[in-house]
Design a protein around this motif. Sequence first.
Motif, PDB file in Angstrom:
ATOM      1  N   GLY A 102     -11.990 -45.704 -26.809  1.00 26.76           N
ATOM      2  CA  GLY A 102     -11.366 -45.820 -25.614  1.00 26.76           C
ATOM      3  C   GLY A 102     -10.182 -45.711 -26.419  1.00 26.76           C
ATOM      4  N   GLY A 103     -10.005 -44.862 -24.924  1.00 25.87           N
ATOM      5  CA  GLY A 103      -8.707 -43.923 -24.497  1.00 25.87           C
ATOM      6  C   GLY A 103      -7.532 -44.673 -24.960  1.00 25.87           C
ATOM      7  N   GLY A 104      -7.669 -45.901 -24.972  1.00 26.11           N
ATOM      8  CA  GLY A 104      -6.301 -46.555 -24.991  1.00 26.11           C
ATOM      9  C   GLY A 104      -6.176 -47.477 -26.990  1.00 26.11           C
ATOM     10  N   TYR A 105      -6.959 -46.969 -27.122  1.00 26.08           N
ATOM     11  CA  TYR A 105      -7.582 -47.805 -29.045  1.00 26.08           C
ATOM     12  C   TYR A 105      -6.032 -47.514 -29.797  1.00 26.08           C
ATOM     13  CZ  TYR A 105      -9.502 -50.526 -32.321  1.00 26.08           C
ATOM     14  OH  TYR A 105      -9.366 -51.795 -33.569  1.00 26.08           O
ATOM     15  N   ASP A 106      -5.640 -47.799 -30.168  1.00 22.26           N
ATOM     16  CA  ASP A 106      -4.892 -47.558 -31.644  1.00 22.26           C
ATOM     17  C   ASP A 106      -5.422 -46.255 -32.537  1.00 22.26           C
ATOM     18  OD1 ASP A 106      -1.609 -48.224 -32.115  1.00 22.26           O
ATOM     19  OD2 ASP A 106      -2.591 -47.711 -33.461  1.00 22.26           O
ATOM     20  N   LEU A 107      -5.052 -45.704 -32.429  1.00 23.81           N
ATOM     21  CA  LEU A 107      -4.934 -44.574 -33.921  1.00 23.81           C
ATOM     22  C   LEU A 107      -5.685 -44.868 -35.009  1.00 23.81           C
ATOM     23  CD1 LEU A 107      -7.230 -41.921 -33.849  1.00 23.81           C
ATOM     24  CD2 LEU A 107      -4.755 -40.530 -33.501  1.00 23.81           C
TER      25      LEU A 107
END
Length: 308
Positions: A102-107
């Motif tokens: 997901g775009g909000g997941y921590d890289l």
Amino acid sequence: MSPLEQELRSIIRDPGRIHPDKPLSRHTTFRLGGPADFLIEVADRRELSGVLVLAQRESQPVYILGRGSNLLVSDEGVRGIVLSLGGEFDAFAIDDTRVRAGGGYDLPKLATKVGKMGLGGIEFACAIPGTVGAGLMINAGAHGGDMSQVVSSAVVVWPDGSEQQLSPEEIGFGYRTSKLQSTSALVVEVVMDLHHADLATIEAHMKHHLERRRATQPLNMPNAGSVFKNPPGDYAGRLIEQAGLKGLTEGGAQVSEKHANFIVNLGDASARDVLVLMDRVRLLVQERFGVRLEPEVRIWGPNPYFTA
Ligand SMILES: Cc1cc2nc3c(=O)[nH]c(=O)nc-3n(C[C@H](O)[C@H](O)[C@H](O)COP(=O)(O)OP(=O)(O)OC[C@H]3O[C@@H](n4cnc5c(N)ncnc54)[C@H](O)[C@@H]3O)c2cc1C
């Protein structure tokens, strides 16, 4: 309660995820910046497109916030709606070597978690303190790796609420940028193709990256990473250092003594201090070397001090 907030409450299931007049200083790694009219955490695509459609109808500007690690928010803050991606956007799934995040997941969390499962390819991201979505947007990278090397597709949502799947060619990766940067696309999902790798090798790479960070970056003071992009064939940090600008201070902002391309918040810096300092650095580097530095950090809100 304003009519806008009332409408937002009909879209966002949990009113606790709607924050009116929210200071953004706690949401940026610089630890500075004024308030957003609304900071809203959206949990799924229905909420996201609902807010976007409402914002478009009400002519409200929309921003998307990740970890605020590449961001300078003006002291006046931003008018309109700042979105952050939670819920279904803050998750990932694995199918063999394919990772869908997901775009909000921590890289860095993703790099560490999949690394522990024996998947290599994004070790470079273990110390880039942002989200997957922002990482895609700016083609985040380090230690010779970047997002363009692993991404096979991404899903974006446009301001009218519509969704589109994009190929790497459509994303248009460049050095610390992508074609998406000049659009209003919101990155909600990224698919990456990784490879099976030896656990000990992955861990050794990450350990090396993290140790180098600690040795070379001012991680004990609030900052937003590299302030300027490296100019072709050179390093912004080298030019700033050679121009004798390490330690240059404006109010509470200082060119880091440890890494010249970092500006640190000494404790009470305003966004104005940082922007004035960026302007002085750019001018002095240009006078000395004839190179005009381009900002890497993104600037939100009114900014009469530094022309990006
Ligand atoms: C100590 C430190 C070290 C760093 N090292 C590196 C490094 O080695 N390499 C590197 O590339 N960067 C580095 N950075 C910078 C930063 O971590 C990256 O640029 C990161 O990708 C920013 O992610 P974020 O979620 O914090 O984005 P934010 O700072 O929250 O946002 C940055 C921009 O991306 C946009 N954005 C955020 N999320 C989305 C989304 N889902 N869809 C569309 N647009 C979005 C925002 O609107 C904004 O314009 C470093 C920063 C720090 C503080």
